[in-house]
Design a protein around this motif. Structure first.
Motif, PDB file in Angstrom:
ATOM      1  N   SER A 170       0.822  -1.203   0.000  1.00 29.67           N
ATOM      2  CA  SER A 170       0.000   0.000   0.000  1.00 29.67           C
ATOM      3  C   SER A 170       0.861   1.259   0.000  1.00 29.67           C
ATOM      4  N   SER A 171       2.124   1.115   0.377  1.00 32.21           N
ATOM      5  CA  SER A 171       2.981   2.305   0.366  1.00 32.21           C
ATOM      6  C   SER A 171       3.102   2.885  -1.047  1.00 32.21           C
ATOM      7  N   TYR A 172       2.985   2.030  -2.078  1.00 33.81           N
ATOM      8  CA  TYR A 172       3.051   2.529  -3.455  1.00 33.81           C
ATOM      9  C   TYR A 172       1.915   3.489  -3.722  1.00 33.81           C
ATOM     10  N   ASN A 173       0.836   3.292  -3.010  1.00 29.71           N
ATOM     11  CA  ASN A 173      -0.338   4.105  -3.226  1.00 29.71           C
ATOM     12  C   ASN A 173      -0.330   5.352  -2.350  1.00 29.71           C
ATOM     13  N   PHE A 174       0.073   5.178  -1.088  1.00 28.84           N
ATOM     14  CA  PHE A 174      -0.091   6.330  -0.201  1.00 28.84           C
ATOM     15  C   PHE A 174       1.036   7.349  -0.296  1.00 28.84           C
ATOM     16  N   VAL A 175       2.217   6.935  -0.764  1.00 30.48           N
ATOM     17  CA  VAL A 175       3.304   7.925  -0.861  1.00 30.48           C
ATOM     18  C   VAL A 175       2.924   9.081  -1.792  1.00 30.48           C
ATOM     19  N   PRO A 176       2.456   8.793  -3.019  1.00 28.48           N
ATOM     20  CA  PRO A 176       1.990   9.919  -3.850  1.00 28.48           C
ATOM     21  C   PRO A 176       0.839  10.658  -3.176  1.00 28.48           C
ATOM     22  N   GLY A 177      -0.054   9.918  -2.515  1.00 25.16           N
ATOM     23  CA  GLY A 177      -1.199  10.540  -1.860  1.00 25.16           C
ATOM     24  C   GLY A 177      -0.785  11.501  -0.764  1.00 25.16           C
ATOM     25  N   VAL A 178       0.147  11.065   0.083  1.00 26.02           N
ATOM     26  CA  VAL A 178       0.598  11.917   1.184  1.00 26.02           C
ATOM     27  C   VAL A 178       1.256  13.181   0.633  1.00 26.02           C
ATOM     28  N   MET A 179       2.047  13.030  -0.447  1.00 27.65           N
ATOM     29  CA  MET A 179       2.672  14.209  -1.050  1.00 27.65           C
ATOM     30  C   MET A 179       1.618  15.188  -1.528  1.00 27.65           C
ATOM     31  N   SER A 295      -9.071  16.492  -1.285  1.00 29.22           N
ATOM     32  CA  SER A 295      -7.757  15.990  -1.699  1.00 29.22           C
ATOM     33  C   SER A 295      -7.465  14.648  -1.048  1.00 29.22           C
ATOM     34  N   MET A 296      -8.043  14.443   0.117  1.00 25.55           N
ATOM     35  CA  MET A 296      -7.841  13.186   0.818  1.00 25.55           C
ATOM     36  C   MET A 296      -8.780  12.124   0.257  1.00 25.55           C
ATOM     37  N   LEU A 297     -10.063  12.494   0.086  1.00 28.05           N
ATOM     38  CA  LEU A 297     -11.083  11.478  -0.227  1.00 28.05           C
ATOM     39  C   LEU A 297     -11.294  11.260  -1.719  1.00 28.05           C
ATOM     40  N   LEU A 298     -11.134  12.339  -2.510  1.00 25.86           N
ATOM     41  CA  LEU A 298     -11.519  12.222  -3.917  1.00 25.86           C
ATOM     42  C   LEU A 298     -10.331  12.159  -4.877  1.00 25.86           C
ATOM     43  N   SER A 299      -9.129  12.146  -4.343  1.00 24.46           N
ATOM     44  CA  SER A 299      -7.987  12.243  -5.245  1.00 24.46           C
ATOM     45  C   SER A 299      -7.510  10.883  -5.714  1.00 24.46           C
ATOM     46  N   GLY A 300      -8.135   9.827  -5.223  1.00 23.86           N
ATOM     47  CA  GLY A 300      -7.663   8.506  -5.598  1.00 23.86           C
ATOM     48  C   GLY A 300      -6.631   7.981  -4.623  1.00 23.86           C
ATOM     49  N   MET A 301      -6.388   8.746  -3.552  1.00 26.04           N
ATOM     50  CA  MET A 301      -5.405   8.303  -2.573  1.00 26.04           C
ATOM     51  C   MET A 301      -5.971   7.168  -1.722  1.00 26.04           C
ATOM     52  N   ILE A 325      -1.396  13.185  -8.219  1.00 26.28           N
ATOM     53  CA  ILE A 325      -1.199  11.810  -7.743  1.00 26.28           C
ATOM     54  C   ILE A 325      -1.145  10.841  -8.918  1.00 26.28           C
ATOM     55  N   SER A 326      -2.044  11.075  -9.879  1.00 24.98           N
ATOM     56  CA  SER A 326      -2.054  10.211 -11.056  1.00 24.98           C
ATOM     57  C   SER A 326      -0.715  10.289 -11.795  1.00 24.98           C
ATOM     58  N   ALA A 327      -0.207  11.522 -11.958  1.00 27.37           N
ATOM     59  CA  ALA A 327       1.047  11.688 -12.702  1.00 27.37           C
ATOM     60  C   ALA A 327       2.227  11.120 -11.921  1.00 27.37           C
ATOM     61  N   ILE A 328       2.243  11.342 -10.636  1.00 26.57           N
ATOM     62  CA  ILE A 328       3.417  10.898  -9.876  1.00 26.57           C
ATOM     63  C   ILE A 328       3.440   9.373  -9.788  1.00 26.57           C
ATOM     64  N   ARG A 329       2.249   8.753  -9.754  1.00 26.47           N
ATOM     65  CA  ARG A 329       2.203   7.292  -9.784  1.00 26.47           C
ATOM     66  C   ARG A 329       2.817   6.770 -11.063  1.00 26.47           C
ATOM     67  N   LYS A 330       2.413   7.405 -12.157  1.00 26.52           N
ATOM     68  CA  LYS A 330       2.930   6.939 -13.446  1.00 26.52           C
ATOM     69  C   LYS A 330       4.436   7.137 -13.521  1.00 26.52           C
ATOM     70  N   LEU A 331       4.889   8.339 -13.105  1.00 22.72           N
ATOM     71  CA  LEU A 331       6.318   8.653 -13.251  1.00 22.72           C
ATOM     72  C   LEU A 331       7.160   7.840 -12.278  1.00 22.72           C
ATOM     73  N   MET A 332       6.680   7.763 -11.042  1.00 25.88           N
ATOM     74  CA  MET A 332       7.527   7.181  -9.999  1.00 25.88           C
ATOM     75  C   MET A 332       7.417   5.660  -9.965  1.00 25.88           C
ATOM     76  N   ILE A 333       6.198   5.131  -9.915  1.00 24.71           N
ATOM     77  CA  ILE A 333       6.015   3.687  -9.739  1.00 24.71           C
ATOM     78  C   ILE A 333       6.108   2.946 -11.073  1.00 24.71           C
ATOM     79  N   MET A 334       5.389   3.474 -12.092  1.00 25.24           N
ATOM     80  CA  MET A 334       5.398   2.779 -13.372  1.00 25.24           C
ATOM     81  C   MET A 334       6.647   3.110 -14.169  1.00 25.24           C
ATOM     82  N   GLY A 335       7.238   4.249 -13.872  1.00 23.12           N
ATOM     83  CA  GLY A 335       8.460   4.634 -14.567  1.00 23.12           C
ATOM     84  C   GLY A 335       8.248   4.973 -16.028  1.00 23.12           C
TER      85      GLY A 335
END
Lengths: 368, 246
Positions: A170-179, A295-301, A325-335
Motif C-alpha cells: 500500500s505504500s506505493y499508493n499512499f506515498v503519492p497521496g501523502v505528497m 484531496s484526501m477522499l476524492l484524489s484517488g489516494m 497523484i495520477s502523474a506521480i504514480r505513473k512517473l515514480m512507480i510505473m516509470g
C-alpha cells in the motif's frame, strides 16, 4: 531585490516563531508517512496461521515451509484435530488454518488428487478473502514447482499478475497521496492563512501604504512555503525510498518538474483563498472543506475514483491533487516517459492559469 | 510652497453610492490637522485615497507635491501611515520591526542602526530592544508604532484613530509625541473619536455624509458656532447626517 530578501526573511521568522506552524509543516508530513506506512495499512503481513496436517509427508512439509517463509504468514499453531481449530479461532490465535488430508503425497502421485482445505475466519470478509487469495497463490505455486500441477482438486484459477506493484504494497499508493495532501496543506492552507493574518492584524494596510509593490509582498510570502514544500517532498521521497522500499522508477527530473508545478498551483490556490477570506478562520475552513477533504477522499489516494458516483468523479477532476497523484504514480512507480503524463501536466497548467487569472482580477478590484 | 496636501474637488463613488462628495482643502507643512467625522462619513476613504491606496472617481489631490492619480508610488515613499488597528508584527522583536519598516522605506542599514538606538533612548525603550512586540503593553506598542511610522522622516504622517483603546495617560504622552513630530516639520494628519484631542489640533475639519461641513482652528469654530466645546459643534453637525452609522 534587497527589499525582497528583507521580506522573505521576515516570512521565515513568522514561521519559525510559531510552534504550531512548525509542527504542521514539518512534523505532520512525517507523522502522516508513518501512520499510513505502518498503522493504516491495507496489506497483509505476519498473519497467524494454523496447520492441521493428517499426512505429515514430503509435499505437505514443503507447502508448510513455503507458507512460513512468506512474509505474509507466520505459523502459530499445529493442531491435531478439528476441534482445536474452532477453539483457536474463538481465542483469536489465528485467523486462517490449512488442513491437509491423509496420505497427501501418495494420493497426489497415484490418484492424481489430494485433499487440502483452507479454513478462514470470515468475520472480516475482506481480510478473509485477501488472505485466502494469498494462501491459494502460495500453495498453487509450490505445487507447480514440485511439478505436480495436475492435481484435479486444486481449483485452477486465472493466474493473477500484478503489474508495477506485484506485492500489492500500500505504500506505493499512499506515498503519492501523502505528497499531494501535504503540499495542499502547506501551500494552500498555510499560505492563505498567513496572508489573511496580515489582513486581520492590519499589517497588510501598512505594507500596501508603503512603497513596496503588492507583487513583492505576495511573492515574498510564497517563497518560504515553496521552500518548505520542496523540503517536505524530498523528505517524503527519502523516507519512502530508504525506509519503505518504494521504488523510484522514472526520471527524477520530470518528477521534480511535476512537484514544482503542483506546488505552484497550490500556492496560487492559497492566494485565491486569501482574496476571498477576511479572517484566518474563514481561510482555514475554506481550505479544509474545499481542498483538504476532497484531496484526501476524492484524489484517488484512499478510494478508487472510477468506482465513485458520477458527481463525485466530476468533482475529483477539479482537484489538483488528483492529477498530481495520477502523474506521480505513473512517473515514480510505473516509470513511464514524460509524454505519458502530458494530460496531467496540461490539466495542472490549465488550473494554474485560471487560478492566477481570477486572483489577479480579484486583487485589482480590491484596489479599485 | 507651503502646502503639503492640496485637495481639489475630490470625489469617490462606489457604484451609486457617493462616499466622498466633492471635497477641497489644504494642509500646511508642520501642521497638525484633525480630520473628524462620524463612522461612515467617509474619513477612511479620503485617507486611503491620499495614501495612494485607492483612486478617486473624480477630482484630484497633491500629497507632498505628488499627484495621487499617477504618482502613488512616490507618495507612498514620502508618507508615514498608522492605522486604527495597532499594526506592528507581534512575533517580531522591537528592533526587527524598526529594521523591517525602515528597510521598506529604503533607509540604509547603517542609518537604521544608529537611528534605532537614538529612538529607543528617546522612548526609554533601551531595555526592550530584544523584546517581542507581543510582550509590550498596549500603550508602548502604540508609541512604538507611531515612531516607526515617522522613522523614515516622511513629509506627512497619516494617523487613523491612533489612540483608540488606550488610557488617558498614554493618550497624553502620545500627543506629546505628535507635537514633537510637528515641530520637526512633519505634517500630522490625524483622525480621532476623542473630541478633547480635537482641541490639540492646529486646525480641524468635520466631515458629514461625504462632505466637509466645517474647517477652521478650534477657536474660530467655537466662535462661529457660538459654542464652547468641539464636542457640541460636532454633535450639531453630525445629527443632521442622513447616513446611518455602521
Amino acid at each position: 531585490m534587497k527589499e525582497f530578501l528583507t521580506f522573505t526573511k521576515k516570512e521565515f521568522l513568522h514561521i519559525f516563531r510559531d510552534t504550531w506552524t512548525m509542527m504542521i509543516i514539518l512534523v505532520l508530513p512525517l507523522v502522516m508517512m508513518l501512520l499510513f506506512g505502518y498503522a493504516v495499512t491495507t496489506e497483509i503481513r505476519n498473519t497467524n496461521i494454523g496447520i492441521l496436517d493428517y499426512s505429515k509427508d514430503e509435499t505437505t512439509r514443503s507447502i508448510i515451509n513455503r507458507v512460513q517463509e512468506s512474509e505474509y504468514f507466520t505459523i502459530s499453531n499445529y493442531f491435531n484435530s478439528y476441534d482445536e481449530i474452532d477453539q483457536s479461532f474463538k481465542s483469536s490465535e489465528n485467523s486462517l488454518v490449512i488442513v491437509f488430508g491423509e496420505n497427501f503425497s501418495e494420493n497426489l502421485l497415484h490418484l492424481r488428487k489430494a485433499d487440502i482445505q483452507i479454513v478462514a475466519d470470515a468475520s472480516d470478509p475482506n481480510a478473509a478473502k485477501t488472505l485466502v487469495n494469498y494462501l491459494s497463490n502460495i500453495i498453487g505455486s509450490t505445487l507447480k514447482d514440485l511439478n505436480k500441477t495436475t492435481i484435479e482438486n486444486y481449483e485452477i484459477k486465472p493466474e493473477l499478475k500484478l503489474l508495477y506493484n506485484p506485492l500489492m504494497k500500500s505504500s506505493y499508493n499512499f506515498v503519492p497521496g501523502v505528497m499531494g495532501f501535504i503540499i495542499i496543506l502547506v501551500c494552500a492552507m498555510m499560505t492563505s492563512i498567513s496572508i489573511v493574518r496580515e489582513k486581520e492584524k492590519g499589517t497588510m494596510e501598512l505594507l500596501l501604504a508603503s512603497p513596496t509593490s503588492p507583487i513583492t509582498i505576495i511573492v515574498s510570502k510564497l517563497i518560504p512555503y515553496f521552500v518548505i514544500s520542496l523540503i517536505n517532498i524530498i523528505t517524503i521521497f527519502l523516507v519512502s525510498y530508504f525506509i519503505m522500499g518504494v521504488p523510484i522508477n522514472g526520471s527524477l527530473f520530470w518528477i521534480f518538474i511535476l512537484c514544482i508545478l503542483y506546488i505552484l498551483v497550490s500556492l496560487s490556490l492559497g492566494i485565491l483563498i486569501s482574496t476571498v477570506s477576511d479572517t484566518q478562520l474563514m481561510a482555514l475552513v475554506i481550505s479544509a472543506i474545499l481542498l483538504l477533504m476532497p484531496s484526501m477522499l476524492l484524489s484517488g489516494m484512499l478510494f478508487n475514483i472510477e468506482s465513485m458516483p458520477l458527481i463525485l468523479q466530476g468533482i475529483a477532476q477539479a482537484m489538483p491533487a488528483k492529477w498530481f497523484i495520477s502523474a506521480i504514480r505513473k512517473l515514480m512507480i510505473m516509470g513511464v516517459d514524460a509524454k505519458y503524463v502530458l494530460h496531467e501536466f496540461g490539466a495542472l497548467l490549465l488550473m494554474e492559469v485560471i487560478i492566477i487569472g481570477i486572483s489577479l482580477k480579484k486583487f485589482k478590484k480590491r484596489l479599485e | 510652497m507651503d502646502e503639503v496636501i492640496v485637495v481639489r474637488n475630490l470625489t469617490k463613488r462606489f457604484g451609486a453610492f457617493t462616499a466622498v462628495d466633492d471635497i477641497s482643502f489644504e494642509v500646511k507643512k508642520g501642521e497638525i490637522f484633525g480630520f473628524l467625522g462620524a463612522n461612515g462619513a467617509g474619513k477612511t476613504t479620503v485617507i486611503r485615497m491620499l495614501c495612494g491606496l485607492s483612486k478617486p472617481s473624480s477630482g484630484n489631490a497633491l500629497v507632498g507635491g505628488f499627484d495621487i492619480r499617477h504618482q502613488s508610488e512616490k507618495i507612498k515613499a514620502n508618507i508615514g501611515y498608522m492605522s486604527q488597528r495597532f499594526s506592528l508584527y507581534e512575533d517580531l522583536k522591537v528592533w526587527e520591526n524598526i529594521k523591517l519598516f525602515a528597510g521598506i522605506y529604503g533607509m540604509k542599514k547603517k542609518d537604521i542602526a544608529i537611528k534605532t538606538d537614538i529612538l529607543l533612548e528617546e522612548l526609554g525603550f533601551e531595555s526592550q530592544k530584544e523584546t517581542l512586540v507581543s510582550a509590550l503593553p498596549l500603550g508602548w506598542k502604540q508609541k512604538l508604532a507611531f515612531s516607526v511610522a515617522i522613522f523614515h522622516n516622511p513629509k506627512v504622517v497619516f494617523l487613523d484613530e491612533p489612540t483608540g483603546g488606550v488610557d488617558p495617560v498614554v493618550r497624553r504622552q502620545f500627543w506629546e509625541l505628535i507635537y514633537k513630530t510637528a515641530e520637526k516639520g512633519i505634517t500630522v494628519f490625524v483622525t480621532t473619536h476623542y473630541m478633547d484631542e480635537a482641541e490639540y489640533c492646529d486646525r480641524i475639519s468635520i466631515m458629514v455624509d461625504g462632505r466637509i461641513e466645517a474647517l477652521d482652528t478650534p477657536r474660530a469654530l467655537k466662535e462661529k458656532f457660538s459654542s464652547d466645546s468641539i464636542d457640541d459643534i460636532f454633535y450639531q453637525l453630525a445629527r443632521n447626517a442622513k447616513r446611518k452609522e455602521d
